[in-house]
Design an enzyme around this catalytic site. Structure first.
Site, short mmCIF file in Angstrom:
data_model
loop_
_atom_site.label_atom_id
_atom_site.label_comp_id
_atom_site.label_asym_id
_atom_site.label_seq_id
_atom_site.Cartn_x
_atom_site.Cartn_y
_atom_site.Cartn_z
N GLU A 114 7.70 -2.35 12.41
CA GLU A 114 8.23 -2.40 11.19
C GLU A 114 9.82 -2.81 11.28
O GLU A 114 10.31 -2.84 12.69
CB GLU A 114 8.41 -1.05 10.54
CG GLU A 114 8.83 0.15 11.60
CD GLU A 114 8.71 1.62 11.05
OE1 GLU A 114 8.75 1.73 9.74
OE2 GLU A 114 8.84 2.68 11.93
N ASP A 142 11.70 0.00 1.95
CA ASP A 142 10.40 0.59 1.84
C ASP A 142 9.17 -0.43 2.10
O ASP A 142 8.12 -0.29 2.24
CB ASP A 142 10.31 1.00 0.33
CG ASP A 142 11.06 2.21 -0.01
OD1 ASP A 142 11.60 2.77 0.96
OD2 ASP A 142 11.60 2.32 -1.10
N TYR A 143 9.55 -1.76 2.42
CA TYR A 143 8.68 -2.74 2.49
C TYR A 143 8.26 -3.04 4.08
O TYR A 143 9.43 -3.46 4.76
CB TYR A 143 9.26 -4.07 1.89
CG TYR A 143 8.24 -5.42 1.99
CD1 TYR A 143 6.98 -5.33 1.72
CD2 TYR A 143 8.89 -6.50 2.56
CE1 TYR A 143 6.24 -6.10 1.86
CE2 TYR A 143 8.05 -7.39 3.18
CZ TYR A 143 6.65 -7.56 2.61
OH TYR A 143 5.91 -8.46 2.70
N LYS A 144 7.48 -2.57 4.59
CA LYS A 144 7.08 -2.71 6.03
C LYS A 144 6.14 -3.93 6.12
O LYS A 144 5.19 -4.17 5.45
CB LYS A 144 6.58 -1.47 6.57
CG LYS A 144 7.09 -0.34 6.31
CD LYS A 144 6.63 1.20 6.72
CE LYS A 144 7.53 2.08 6.75
NZ LYS A 144 7.00 3.61 7.34
N ILE A 145 6.29 -4.59 7.55
CA ILE A 145 5.47 -5.61 8.05
C ILE A 145 4.42 -5.00 8.75
O ILE A 145 4.74 -4.56 9.83
CB ILE A 145 6.27 -6.58 8.76
CG1 ILE A 145 7.54 -6.89 7.81
CG2 ILE A 145 5.74 -7.54 9.19
CD1 ILE A 145 8.60 -7.53 8.63
#
Length: 617
Positions: free
Chosen positions: A17, A25-28
């Site tokens: 992340e 809030d946008y995780k990889i």
């Protein structure tokens, strides 16, 4: 048991992340993958008109550059190198003729870089001719082989990309059956989520993309993606720039709602355009096995030594000599100001935005059409109007939950293309963070000594001599023109150790001024000016000698002063007046030891809380 799993859920699971400072809030999840599909035909080995490098050698230099950058920035990504149009065949199960898999889809390493070095230069061309050779071409077979490479990977892949390097616009020479097979396999790859890009190189007579490859490559994923480039790459710098723009997927650090007013919302993605490059943190290894060790944190009760669960711990704040205890939900509620997002407050002329308002690197926002339909249309209209009227949008910005709001200025930015019609500047808004009134200080200007007339005249002579040099030093600053010499030296040393080099490659420090040229231009003027400004026998570059006490002034060896103890009454006065923060950390530590107060940490605030709680009883 469920509470323990919730508390220590990420200890043994490797989660990729973004960093806390840059993430939302946008995780990889998953890894990026990149396959280099390189044409190995005889045309690729023909040297350019200047006779320096061939298209094959230029491609190998570009591949090596990507390998080394992946090792530094994202060593968990997967990279592969496949040659097509070869005489020899080497692939899984040897199912495809004239396809040579030089590197399987795996993480880059030092040995792979050494393998690429064997293909560089004149000796590399001879090694390639002996190892892989040049033969018939079937791009469909090569694409099929690349498809198998992807299907053999059991890891979760977040992004799959395939780059074709060639200087032939009609690889099959008009063979319709092979053309149809290649188009079919390219369509199959696109359906599985593989993005196909063409890195076409220069050839005599020009490269006609419309003959064949326009049906092979993938269309742009969105408006921000670079489409198919018409002009071929003639130089290594152009090829590296084009590959660098394609190799990584553009990821937003967060996706937010941009509110323009009552009921008018659009979705935007927030991107980080510039980030401070730092050395990677050291990895702790076991002294016997050299295996990486993991650090686990446990909290224990200060008196009975029992392990504390998350629901056993609470937070407190001292106010008015009382310890205010709060639950976790109450702390979260206090921290919450509003939901994450951008809220338009109004517009201001661009001349109201001052240079000293820049307090941290800016972000960049771009519309997310997938989140809210119509976002691109509204965003483009707002961008054009702000640019035409030369105004910026003043907004309230909350990046994620439980973070304080900030005021930001959305500065419009139009799209710009370079000479090769490659996007140099994307369209969108730069997010400039604005300071609060508390962030701006008024400082008293330092008043120094006034220079004498003789010193001023001498400096005028120096300025006359330096006019030409100063004029040449004026240039338009570009951050990508200067590399950090400390980081470059660090990675060169690591590269030399990993690749068994005798010594690291030298670096050119572009931040250093041309001292020798300046000294030659000035001559004796610099020394004459120093003699006028500094006292005799003064060396401005030397360090002042440390002063020592003589024996007459009570010299000899310096004796350590005993630690000054602070009384309980003085501590209570500090607690009552709320001035414990004025004491230094060593004094606070000594006070805790003096009165037998046990603490769970060594930070200043923890020491203050422990003393306050003990002395307030």
């Amino acid at each position: 048991m469920a509470e323990w799993r919730q508390y220590y859920q990420n200890e043994d699971d490797e989660v990729e992340e973004d960093e806390e400072d840059s993430g939302g809030d946008y995780k990889i999840s998953g890894r990026d993958s990149l396959v280099f599909l390189v044409d190995a035909s005889k045309e690729m080995f023909i040297k350019s008109e200047d006779g320096e490098t061939s298209n094959f050698d230029m491609t190998m230099q570009c591949v090596r550059s990507v390998y080394t950058s992946k090792i530094i920035s994202s060593d968990k990504d997967l990279v592969a190198l496949v040659f097509y149009g070869t005489e020899q065949s080497k692939n899984p199960r040897n199912s495809f003729k004239h396809v040579y898999v030089y590197h399987d889809l795996d993480s880059p390493g030092s040995q792979r870089v050494l393998d690429i070095d064997k293909l560089l230069g004149e000796k590399g061309a001879q090694f390639a001719e002996k190892t892989i050779g040049s033969g018939e071409t079937s791009l469909g077979e090569a694409l099929w082989c690349c498809s198998n490479l992807y299907s053999d990977i059991k890891l979760r892949l977040s992004h799959k990309r395939l780059m074709i390097f060639t200087c032939r616009d009609d690889p099959h020479g008009g063979d319709g059956a092979k053309d149809r097979q290649a188009r079919t396999k390219a369509a199959d790859l696109k359906e599985t989520g593989v993005v196909i890009d063409l890195m076409h190189l220069t050839k005599p007579g020009g490269f006609d993309v419309s003959l064949f490859f326009c049906d092979i490559v993938s269309p742009p994923e969105d408006e921000s993606e670079l489409g198919l480039q018409i002009e071929p790459c003639r130089k290594l710098e152009d090829l590296q720039k084009r590959v660098r723009a394609k190799e990584l997927k553009k990821r937003s650090q967060s996706r937010l709602t941009f509110s323009l007013g009552e009921g008018v919302n659009l979705a935007v993605g927030v991107y980080v355009l510039a980030r401070t490059a730092t050395k990677p943190s050291a990895v702790k290894l076991h002294r016997d096995t050299n295996e990486p060790v993991r650090t686990k944190t446990r909290y224990f009760h200060a008196h009975n030594g029992g392990i504390l669960l998350p629901n056993d711990m609470k937070r407190a704040q001292v106010y008015g000599k009382k310890q205010i205890v709060m639950e976790k939900d109450e702390v979260d509620e206090i921290k919450k100001f509003d939901d994450p997002g951008l809220v338009l407050m109004g517009f201001k002329p661009m001349d109201r935005l001052k240079l000293h308002h820049h307090i941290r690197p800016a972000l960049f926002i771009y519309p997310e059409e997938e989140q809210i339909s119509g976002s691109s249309c509204v965003f483009t209209a707002l961008l054009l109007k702000c640019s035409e009227k030369n105004v910026f949008a003043l907004c309230r910005y909350i990046p994620r939950r439980n973070t304080p709001p900030r005021f930001v200025a959305l500065v419009p930015q139009r799209e710009e293309l370079d000479q090769s019609q490659t996007q140099a500047t994307p369209p969108g808004f730069n997010v400039i963070f604005l300071p609060f009134a508390d962030d701006i200080r008024t400082l008293d200007a330092h008043v120094g000594p006034t220079a004498s007339d003789e010193q001023v005249d001498k400096m005028k002579e120096i300025v006359d001599k330096m006019k030409e040099i100063v004029h040449k030093l004026r240039f338009k600053y570009k951050s990508d023109a200067f590399e950090n010499p400390v980081l470059q030296q660090h990675y060169r040393n690591l590269e030399a150790l990993a690749l068994n080099m005798l010594e690291p490659e030298p670096i050119e420090d572009l931040t250093m001024p041309k001292v020798q040229m300046m000294d030659a231009r000035l001559g004796p003027l610099a020394q004459e000016f120093k003699d006028l400004v500094y006292p005799p026998d003064y060396n401005p570059e030397g360090k002042p000698a440390a002063k020592r006490k003589t024996a007459e002034s009570g010299g000899g060896a310096a004796e350590k002063k005993p630690k000054a103890e602070i009384s309980e009454e003085e501590l209570k006065n500090h607690v009552a007046n709320g001035t414990l923060g004025k004491l230094t950390v060593p004094v606070l530590k000594d006070a805790c030891k003096q009165f037998g107060i046990r603490t769970t940490g060594t930070k200043k605030q923890e020491l203050i809380d422990a003393l306050t709680m003990q002395l307030s009883k």
